[in-house]
Design an enzyme around this catalytic site. Structure first.
Site, PDB file in Angstrom:
ATOM      1  N   LYS A 139     -11.585 -31.934   8.396  1.00  0.00           N
ATOM      2  CA  LYS A 139     -12.538 -32.814   9.080  1.00  0.00           C
ATOM      3  C   LYS A 139     -12.071 -34.265   9.072  1.00  0.00           C
ATOM      4  O   LYS A 139     -12.073 -34.919  10.121  1.00  0.00           O
ATOM      5  CB  LYS A 139     -13.912 -32.671   8.416  1.00  0.00           C
ATOM      6  N   THR A 167      -9.034 -35.339   8.460  1.00  0.00           N
ATOM      7  CA  THR A 167      -7.770 -35.367   9.194  1.00  0.00           C
ATOM      8  C   THR A 167      -8.024 -35.472  10.697  1.00  0.00           C
ATOM      9  O   THR A 167      -7.378 -36.251  11.406  1.00  0.00           O
ATOM     10  CB  THR A 167      -6.950 -34.097   8.884  1.00  0.00           C
ATOM     11  N   ARG A 169     -16.092 -42.504   4.656  1.00  0.00           N
ATOM     12  CA  ARG A 169     -16.595 -42.716   3.293  1.00  0.00           C
ATOM     13  C   ARG A 169     -15.435 -43.006   2.349  1.00  0.00           C
ATOM     14  O   ARG A 169     -14.287 -42.647   2.604  1.00  0.00           O
ATOM     15  CB  ARG A 169     -17.336 -41.476   2.796  1.00  0.00           C
ATOM     16  N   PHE A 183     -18.879 -32.385   4.244  1.00  0.00           N
ATOM     17  CA  PHE A 183     -18.960 -30.924   4.222  1.00  0.00           C
ATOM     18  C   PHE A 183     -19.328 -30.354   5.598  1.00  0.00           C
ATOM     19  O   PHE A 183     -19.005 -30.938   6.619  1.00  0.00           O
ATOM     20  CB  PHE A 183     -19.926 -30.453   3.140  1.00  0.00           C
TER      21      PHE A 183
END
Length: 556
Positions: free
Chosen positions: A71, A73, A94, A301
């Site tokens: 994600k 990347t 983040r 996530f």
């Protein structure tokens, strides 16, 4: 094949002032932390607050698996691809937590040729934001215990202290401890607890606060305990707000760094998505929207956790309206969801892919519930076959969902051109009709049931006796209108991490609920999720070192 760290260490970085120029940030608006990272000054953030905003693109993913999804990347590679197309774009991410860096999850700088640099500094101490949050959290804890020691004027019931200490490391033995042992002057003996810094309410507050005034108002509302009459005792009552704000003053400023291709990246805040709200700071996202035509941000996530909280918590509170969502998957992860062992994922298996793609299907449906146009991207692996890619493409397109292949890990921005063009076309051709999942007026229990049913696919929700009592008390105290922040494992749509694919009509158990009054949400803990992780049998820390020349090795 080079490791992510080797690729990052070979990168030729531009001085951060030159990166800032791409966003129109003047040199005097930067507070330098060495040559390659800087904070953006409060004065400059105030100067740009009335500028028009660019397009907001959320990058999210299917549920994470040991096979890898990519994600971050993809987020980084998409930003680099926008740059190659001549678009003014910024990536908003983040900050990584030290806990996962030394545990098993890894860092948060992307991978391959789609990385954020300086990678080692980002993944380790960076600009000290997390240390400031830890210090502010623990200052409040110290002031709380000191107040009791010095006479307890607020009549705090030591059996109803809810504020926990924190540290940014996975350390399971600190979950439940006893403090105050020793002499009378060492304090009152009581049970205490630690959470990881990224699960602290201070982290959530910093990421949701609009400015210093808002930060202090939120800090003042933090509930640390209840008195003998059952009334909340706050950080404001303890006169802790000013000192906490002083510790957080610099941490409030977003950080500017760059990708391997010198695309600007604003990195700020880092709440976990499985036990917190999983998004970078509102300040960073809003600043990025003011500085560029396109802001690419991510949520932690899978979309069941990160995207839901991005939409229902962050966007709701900040008034943000995302224009598109990119949903990341891999053929390998989908086959893993279909029951294939990790060692066999490199072999073509259309039957397993068909079984496992239901996880992707559910995440597509979930994103569409929010009225946001969706682009699915397959993060490419060399083992992917044409038949497997074609199957996923046709599956997505049959569900009114755009599709693009991403090769950013191997090729950097060049490998993201197809995805970038697809996203740009969606932004031009499809209007976002963003809406939140539920209204504030619903009861806390009904908000939890709505998320469980609509996003997870649960058939029912069971509340333990403790959770029922806590939700009733919170409603009576006036917190019933708040949004809910679900604490759930990240590996499954259900509260059982072993149930892969798309579980249906299962029972979700809420075992505990508490309010983060400063952040503005009620946390509902499900299943066995914990707020202080532990280390694995062979943590990543075993392989990390520094050679005689001061070069870090083994960091991914």
């Amino acid at each position: 094949m080079k490791t992510d760290l080797e690729i990052a260490q070979e990168a030729v970085m531009e001085p951060i002032g030159r990166v800032a120029e791409k966003l129109g940030i003047p040199e005097d608006a930067l507070e330098l932390y060495g040559r390659y990272k800087a904070k953006i000054s409060e004065e400059y953030l105030d100067q740009i607050k009335d500028k028009p905003e660019g397009k907001l693109i959320l990058v999210t993913a299917i549920n994470p698996t040991p096979a890898g999804e990519g994600k971050t990347t993809t987020s980084v590679g998409l930003g680099q691809a926008f740059g190659r197309l001549g678009k003014k774009a910024v990536v908003a991410l983040r900050e990584p937590s030290l806990g996962p860096c030394f545990g098993i999850k890894g860092g948060a700088a992307g991978g391959g040729y789609a990385q954020v640099v300086p990678m080692e500094e980002l993944n380790l101490h960076f600009t000290g934001d997390f240390h400031a949050i830890t210090a502010a959290n623990n200052l409040l804890a110290a002031l709380l215990d000191n107040h009791i020691q010095q006479g307890n004027e607020l009549q705090i019931d030591s059996r109803q202290i809810v504020w926990k200490r924190c540290m940014d490391m996975n350390d399971r033995v600190l979950r439940n401890i006893v403090v105050g042992l020793g002499n009378k002057t060492d304090g009152f003996v009581r049970e205490d607890h630690f959470v990881i810094t990224v699960a602290s309410e201070i982290m959530a507050i910093l990421c949701l606060a609009e400015d210093m005034k808002d930060l202090k108002e939120r800090l003042s509302r933090i509930i640390v305990a209840y008195n003998y009459a059952g009334e909340p005792v706050t950080a404001g009552d303890l006169q802790a707000v000013g000192a906490m704000a002083a510790l957080l003053k610099d941490a409030m400023k977003p950080n500017l760094i760059q990708t391997l291709e010198h695309t600007p990246v604003i990195v700020h805040g880092g709440p976990f998505a499985n036990i917190a709200h999983g998004c970078n700071s509102v300040r960073a996202t809003r600043a990025a929207l003011k500085m560029a035509d396109y802001c690419i941000t991510e949520a932690g996530f899978g979309a069941d956790l990160g995207a839901e909280k991005f939409f229902d918590i962050k966007c709701r509170m900040a008034g943000l309206k995302p224009d598109a969502a990119v949903l990341v998957a891999t053929v390998r992860a989908l086959k893993y969801n279909g029951g294939v062992a990790k060692a066999d994922l490199g072999t073509e298996n259309l039957e397993a892919l068909e079984r496992g793609i239901v996880n992707l299907e559910k995440h597509i449906e979930n994103l569409q519930k929010y009225g946001v146009p969706v682009v699915v991207t397959l993060n490419s692996f060399v083992s992917d076959t044409e038949a497997e890619i074609r199957f996923v493409r046709e599956f997505c397109e049959s569900r009114q969902c755009e599709f693009a292949l991403s090769e950013v890990w191997e090729k950097g921005g060049e490998g993201g051109i197809s995805l970038a063009e697809k996203v740009l076309a969606v932004l031009d051709e499809k209007e976002s009709r963003f809406r939140v999942l539920y209204e504030d007026s619903l009861s806390l229990e009904d908000k939890i049931r709505t998320v469980a049913a609509e996003i997870y696919g649960a058939g029912s929700v069971t509340f333990t006796a403790a959770a029922k009592k806590q939700l009733k008390q919170l409603t009576e105290l006036g917190f019933g209108q708040l949004t809910v922040c679900m604490a759930k494992n990240q590996y499954s749509l259900s509260d059982d991490p072993k149930r892969l694919g798309r579980p249906r009509d299962f029972e979700l158990t809420v075992r505990e609920a508490y309010v983060s009054a400063g952040a503005g949400f009620v946390v509902a803990l499900t299943g066995d999720v914990v707020t202080m992780p532990g280390l694995s049998r062979k943590p990543s820390a075993y392989g990390i070192d520094v050679n005689d020349n001061g070069v870090i090795t083994g960091l991914f």
